[in-house]
Design a protein around this motif. Structure first.
Motif, PDB file in Angstrom:
ATOM      1  N   ILE A  27       0.830  -3.733   4.801  1.00  0.00           N
ATOM      2  CA  ILE A  27       1.362  -2.712   3.899  1.00  0.00           C
ATOM      3  C   ILE A  27      -0.227  -2.208   3.323  1.00  0.00           C
ATOM      4  N   PRO A  28      -0.521  -0.796   3.561  1.00  0.00           N
ATOM      5  CA  PRO A  28      -1.778  -0.349   3.453  1.00  0.00           C
ATOM      6  C   PRO A  28      -2.272  -0.705   1.942  1.00  0.00           C
ATOM      7  N   GLU A  29      -1.431  -0.560   1.049  1.00  0.00           N
ATOM      8  CA  GLU A  29      -1.923  -0.720  -0.476  1.00  0.00           C
ATOM      9  C   GLU A  29      -2.221  -2.232  -0.806  1.00  0.00           C
ATOM     10  N   ASN A  30      -1.698  -3.298   0.174  1.00  0.00           N
ATOM     11  CA  ASN A  30      -2.226  -4.641  -0.019  1.00  0.00           C
ATOM     12  C   ASN A  30      -3.313  -4.800   0.502  1.00  0.00           C
ATOM     13  N   ALA A  31      -3.512  -4.051   1.732  1.00  0.00           N
ATOM     14  CA  ALA A  31      -4.760  -4.534   2.467  1.00  0.00           C
ATOM     15  C   ALA A  31      -6.033  -3.822   1.559  1.00  0.00           C
ATOM     16  N   ALA A  32      -5.810  -2.853   0.826  1.00  0.00           N
ATOM     17  CA  ALA A  32      -7.092  -2.125   0.250  1.00  0.00           C
ATOM     18  C   ALA A  32      -7.177  -2.976  -0.857  1.00  0.00           C
ATOM     19  N   ARG A  33      -6.243  -3.418  -1.654  1.00  0.00           N
ATOM     20  CA  ARG A  33      -6.383  -4.538  -2.683  1.00  0.00           C
ATOM     21  C   ARG A  33      -7.307  -5.553  -2.441  1.00  0.00           C
ATOM     22  N   GLU A  34      -6.867  -6.403  -1.267  1.00  0.00           N
ATOM     23  CA  GLU A  34      -7.650  -7.444  -0.928  1.00  0.00           C
ATOM     24  C   GLU A  34      -9.125  -7.003  -0.626  1.00  0.00           C
ATOM     25  N   GLN A  35      -9.098  -5.961   0.134  1.00  0.00           N
ATOM     26  CA  GLN A  35     -10.755  -5.399   0.195  1.00  0.00           C
ATOM     27  C   GLN A  35     -11.486  -5.430  -0.803  1.00  0.00           C
ATOM     28  N   LEU A  36     -11.024  -4.772  -2.169  1.00  0.00           N
ATOM     29  CA  LEU A  36     -11.702  -4.538  -3.233  1.00  0.00           C
ATOM     30  C   LEU A  36     -12.042  -6.138  -3.742  1.00  0.00           C
ATOM     31  N   LYS A  37     -11.370  -7.100  -3.485  1.00  0.00           N
ATOM     32  CA  LYS A  37     -11.731  -8.323  -3.923  1.00  0.00           C
ATOM     33  C   LYS A  37     -12.924  -9.057  -3.037  1.00  0.00           C
ATOM     34  N   TYR A  38     -12.887  -8.867  -1.629  1.00  0.00           N
ATOM     35  CA  TYR A  38     -13.561  -9.210  -0.805  1.00  0.00           C
ATOM     36  C   TYR A  38     -15.055  -8.907  -0.441  1.00  0.00           C
ATOM     37  N   MET A  39     -14.944  -7.281  -0.897  1.00  0.00           N
ATOM     38  CA  MET A  39     -16.125  -6.477  -0.385  1.00  0.00           C
ATOM     39  C   MET A  39     -17.649  -7.063  -0.879  1.00  0.00           C
ATOM     40  N   ILE A  40     -17.602  -7.424  -2.212  1.00  0.00           N
ATOM     41  CA  ILE A  40     -19.064  -7.647  -2.580  1.00  0.00           C
ATOM     42  C   ILE A  40     -19.127  -9.118  -2.103  1.00  0.00           C
ATOM     43  N   PRO A  41     -18.245 -10.196  -2.349  1.00  0.00           N
ATOM     44  CA  PRO A  41     -18.754 -11.659  -1.743  1.00  0.00           C
ATOM     45  C   PRO A  41     -18.895 -11.523  -0.215  1.00  0.00           C
ATOM     46  N   THR A  42     -18.248 -10.560   0.569  1.00  0.00           N
ATOM     47  CA  THR A  42     -18.540 -10.695   1.760  1.00  0.00           C
ATOM     48  C   THR A  42     -19.865 -10.084   2.084  1.00  0.00           C
ATOM     49  N   LEU A  43     -20.360  -9.173   1.362  1.00  0.00           N
ATOM     50  CA  LEU A  43     -21.629  -8.544   1.494  1.00  0.00           C
ATOM     51  C   LEU A  43     -22.787  -9.772   1.187  1.00  0.00           C
ATOM     52  N   GLU A  44     -22.589 -10.374  -0.103  1.00  0.00           N
ATOM     53  CA  GLU A  44     -23.406 -11.396  -0.369  1.00  0.00           C
ATOM     54  C   GLU A  44     -23.591 -12.369   0.735  1.00  0.00           C
ATOM     55  N   GLN A  45     -22.351 -13.026   1.256  1.00  0.00           N
ATOM     56  CA  GLN A  45     -22.444 -14.048   2.133  1.00  0.00           C
ATOM     57  C   GLN A  45     -23.186 -13.460   3.452  1.00  0.00           C
ATOM     58  N   ALA A  46     -22.931 -12.276   4.053  1.00  0.00           N
ATOM     59  CA  ALA A  46     -23.746 -11.691   4.876  1.00  0.00           C
ATOM     60  C   ALA A  46     -25.250 -11.816   4.941  1.00  0.00           C
ATOM     61  N   THR A  84     -32.565 -10.428   1.760  1.00  0.00           N
ATOM     62  CA  THR A  84     -32.067  -9.613   0.441  1.00  0.00           C
ATOM     63  C   THR A  84     -31.802  -8.375   0.705  1.00  0.00           C
ATOM     64  N   LEU A  85     -31.152  -7.733   0.030  1.00  0.00           N
ATOM     65  CA  LEU A  85     -30.992  -6.142   0.119  1.00  0.00           C
ATOM     66  C   LEU A  85     -32.172  -5.225   0.331  1.00  0.00           C
ATOM     67  N   GLU A  86     -33.336  -5.583  -0.377  1.00  0.00           N
ATOM     68  CA  GLU A  86     -34.713  -4.997  -0.244  1.00  0.00           C
ATOM     69  C   GLU A  86     -35.193  -4.893   1.075  1.00  0.00           C
ATOM     70  N   LYS A  87     -34.668  -5.955   1.897  1.00  0.00           N
ATOM     71  CA  LYS A  87     -35.437  -5.996   3.489  1.00  0.00           C
ATOM     72  C   LYS A  87     -34.603  -5.177   4.207  1.00  0.00           C
ATOM     73  N   ILE A  88     -33.421  -4.564   4.110  1.00  0.00           N
ATOM     74  CA  ILE A  88     -32.607  -3.747   4.752  1.00  0.00           C
ATOM     75  C   ILE A  88     -33.064  -2.366   4.854  1.00  0.00           C
ATOM     76  N   ASP A  89     -32.967  -1.973   6.091  1.00  0.00           N
ATOM     77  CA  ASP A  89     -33.463  -0.585   6.324  1.00  0.00           C
ATOM     78  C   ASP A  89     -32.710   0.276   6.113  1.00  0.00           C
ATOM     79  N   SER A  90     -31.370   0.218   6.739  1.00  0.00           N
ATOM     80  CA  SER A  90     -30.289   1.030   6.706  1.00  0.00           C
ATOM     81  C   SER A  90     -28.835   0.566   6.467  1.00  0.00           C
ATOM     82  N   VAL A  91     -28.006   1.580   6.198  1.00  0.00           N
ATOM     83  CA  VAL A  91     -26.473   0.730   5.876  1.00  0.00           C
ATOM     84  C   VAL A  91     -25.867   1.841   7.005  1.00  0.00           C
ATOM     85  N   ALA A  92     -24.832   1.029   7.816  1.00  0.00           N
ATOM     86  CA  ALA A  92     -23.893   1.675   8.747  1.00  0.00           C
ATOM     87  C   ALA A  92     -22.542   1.502   7.895  1.00  0.00           C
ATOM     88  N   VAL A  93     -21.538   2.279   8.102  1.00  0.00           N
ATOM     89  CA  VAL A  93     -20.251   2.241   7.734  1.00  0.00           C
ATOM     90  C   VAL A  93     -19.137   3.038   8.356  1.00  0.00           C
TER      91      VAL A  93
END
Ligand code: KG4
Ligand code: ZN
Length: 334
Positions: free
Chosen positions: A48-67, A74-83
Motif C-alpha cells: 500500500i503506497p502510503e504505508n511504504a512511504a510512511r515507513e521510508q520517512l522513518k528509515y531514511m535518516i537512520p539508514t543514511l547514518e548507518q551507511a 562522514t558526509l564531508e568525505k562524500i564527493d557526490s550523491v546519486a538518487v
C-alpha cells in the motif's frame, strides 16, 4: 570518488557508499544498508503506497547514518550523491529525492539523478568475486516487480529500449499468482521455493507471446489461466508446488526466448540481467546455459532494490543536475 547512492522507489530504503575510480573497472561497495518494510506489506498481501512511504520517512535518516558509519566515513568525505528519481511510487520517490536535495543544499554536494531501471542493469558493474565482465553492445533484461524491459546498451549512456511488457511485469505476475496460491508476499521467492517440490507436466499454462515477432511480453493471460485452474480445484499443498513449477517455467521460457532473440538480432557481446526476478535460480541457470554469449547476473543481494546499483549507474553515466532542477518522476521510462 566516493558516491552515496539513495534508493527509495518502491518499498525499500537503500543507502550505499561506493568507491569508483575508473570507468574501465567495476565499483567497490564500502557499505550497503537496506531497511525493509516487507513485514508490513506481508500483512496486507501487497504494497500500500502510503504505508511504504510512511515507513521510508522513518528509515531514511537512520539508514543514511548507518551507511556512513559502516563505511567509516562522514558526509564531508562524500564527493557526490546519486538518487533514484523514477520510475516508482511518488510518495516513496519523494523521500529519497528530497533527502538528496537537502544534502546538496546543506553540504554543497553535487546530485546525479538516476533512472531506477538503468540502476538495475548497473548492479552488474559492482565488483564481486563471482561476476563476469559486461561487454558492449549488450542486451539488458530488467525483470522486476514493476517492469519487464529489454534494452540495447551500445555503450555507457547509450541505451535504446527495444521491448517490454504490455500488461503485468514478470515479478508482478508472480506476486499476483502467489496471492492466488495463498503464498506470502512477495510471491516470486515463494513460488521459486514451492516449485522445488513441484512435479513437471501436472499443469499446462501458456507461454504468452513467446513466438511474436517483437520484443514485447504479456503476463496477464498466464495469471488468468492460473486463476481459472485454482478456481476449479480444492488447492492442496502439492497443487501449489505443481502450479508454481509450471508458472516459473512459463515465465522463464518466455524471458529466455525473447532475450536470446534480441541478443542475436543486435549482435550482442553479452547479456546483462537485473531486477528482483533475476534472483530466480532457474532463470539464472537456464539463461546462462542456453546463451551463446556471456550472461552477467548480479549476486542476489544486488538483484533486488539497493542503493549501490544507483551509485554505480551514476558513476558510469555521470551527469550532475542542480538540486533545484530535480523532481521525482514516477512515470519515468527509458
Ligand atoms: O527489483 P525489485 O526488488 O523491485 C522492483 O523494482 O519492482 O523486484 C521485486 C520483484 C517482486 O515481484 C518479487 O516477487 C520478485 O522481484 N522476486 C523474485 C525473486 N526474488 C524477488 N521473483 C522470482 N524469483 C525470486 N527468487
Ligand atoms: Zn527495482
Amino acid at each position: 570518488m566516493l558516491i552515496l547512492g539513495i534508493e527509495t522507489s518502491c518499498d525499500e530504503t537503500g543507502v550505499s557508499i561506493i568507491n569508483a575510480s575508473s570507468r574501465q573497472e567495476k565499483v567497490e561497495v564500502l557499505s550497503n544498508v537496506l531497511s525493509s518494510s516487507l513485514p508490513i506489506h506481508s500483512t496486507t498481501g501487497g504494497i500500500i503506497p502510503e504505508n511504504a512511504a510512511r515507513e521510508q520517512l522513518k528509515y531514511m535518516i537512520p539508514t543514511l547514518e548507518q551507511a556512513l558509519k559502516k563505511a567509516n566515513l562522514t558526509l564531508e568525505k562524500i564527493d557526490s550523491v546519486a538518487v533514484t528519481y523514477g520510475p516508482g511510487l511518488i510518495g516513496s520517490l519523494l523521500v529519497g529525492v528530497e533527502t538528496a536535495k537537502t544534502l546538496s543544499f546543506t553540504k554543497s554536494l553535487p546530485v546525479v539523478p538516476v533512472n531506477h531501471l538503468i540502476g538495475h542493469v548497473y548492479a552488474n558493474f559492482i565488483k564481486t568475486e563471482s561476476n563476469g565482465e559486461p561487454i558492449f553492445p549488450a542486451i539488458g533484461l530488467v525483470v522486476s516487480g514493476g517492469h519487464t524491459d529489454l534494452i540495447l546498451i551500445k555503450e555507457h549512456g547509450k541505451i535504446k529500449w527495444i521491448g517490454g511488457t504490455r500488461d503485468d511485469a514478470a515479478g508482478e505476475a508472480m506476486d499476483k499468482i502467489g496471492r492466488l496460491l495463498q503464498l506470502p508476499y512477495p510471491g516470486g521467492p515463494h513460488i521459486e521455493k514451492a516449485a522445488l517440490s513441484g512435479r513437471p507436466g501436472k499443469f499446462n499454462f501458456p507461454r504468452p507471446m513467446i513466438g511474436s515477432a517483437d520484443f514485447d511480453f504479456s503476463f496477464s493471460g498466464l495469471k488468468a489461466a492460473v486463476y481459472r485452474e485454482v478456481n476449479s480445484l480444492k488447492l492442496s499443498p502439492q497443487d501449489i508446488s505443481d502450479i508454481s513449477l509450471e508458472v516459473e517455467e512459463s515465465i522463464v521460457d518466455v524471458l529466455i526466448v525473447k532475450t536470446l532473440k534480441a541478443a542475436s538480432k543486435y549482435d550482442a557481446k553479452s547479456i546483462l540481467l537485473g531486477g528482483g526476478v533475476s534472483a530466480n535460480q532457474k532463470l539464472r541457470e537456464t539463461l546462462t546455459n542456453k546463451s551463446p554469449v556471456p550472461v552477467i547476473i548480479p549476486p542476489k543481494i544486488f538483484c533486488t532494490d539497493n542503493g549501490a546499483m544507483i551509485a554505480a549507474a551514476a558513476f558510469y553515466n555521470y551527469k550532475e543536475i542542480p538540486w533545484n532542477k530535480i523532481d521525482a518522476n514516477p512515470g519515468l521510462h527509458f
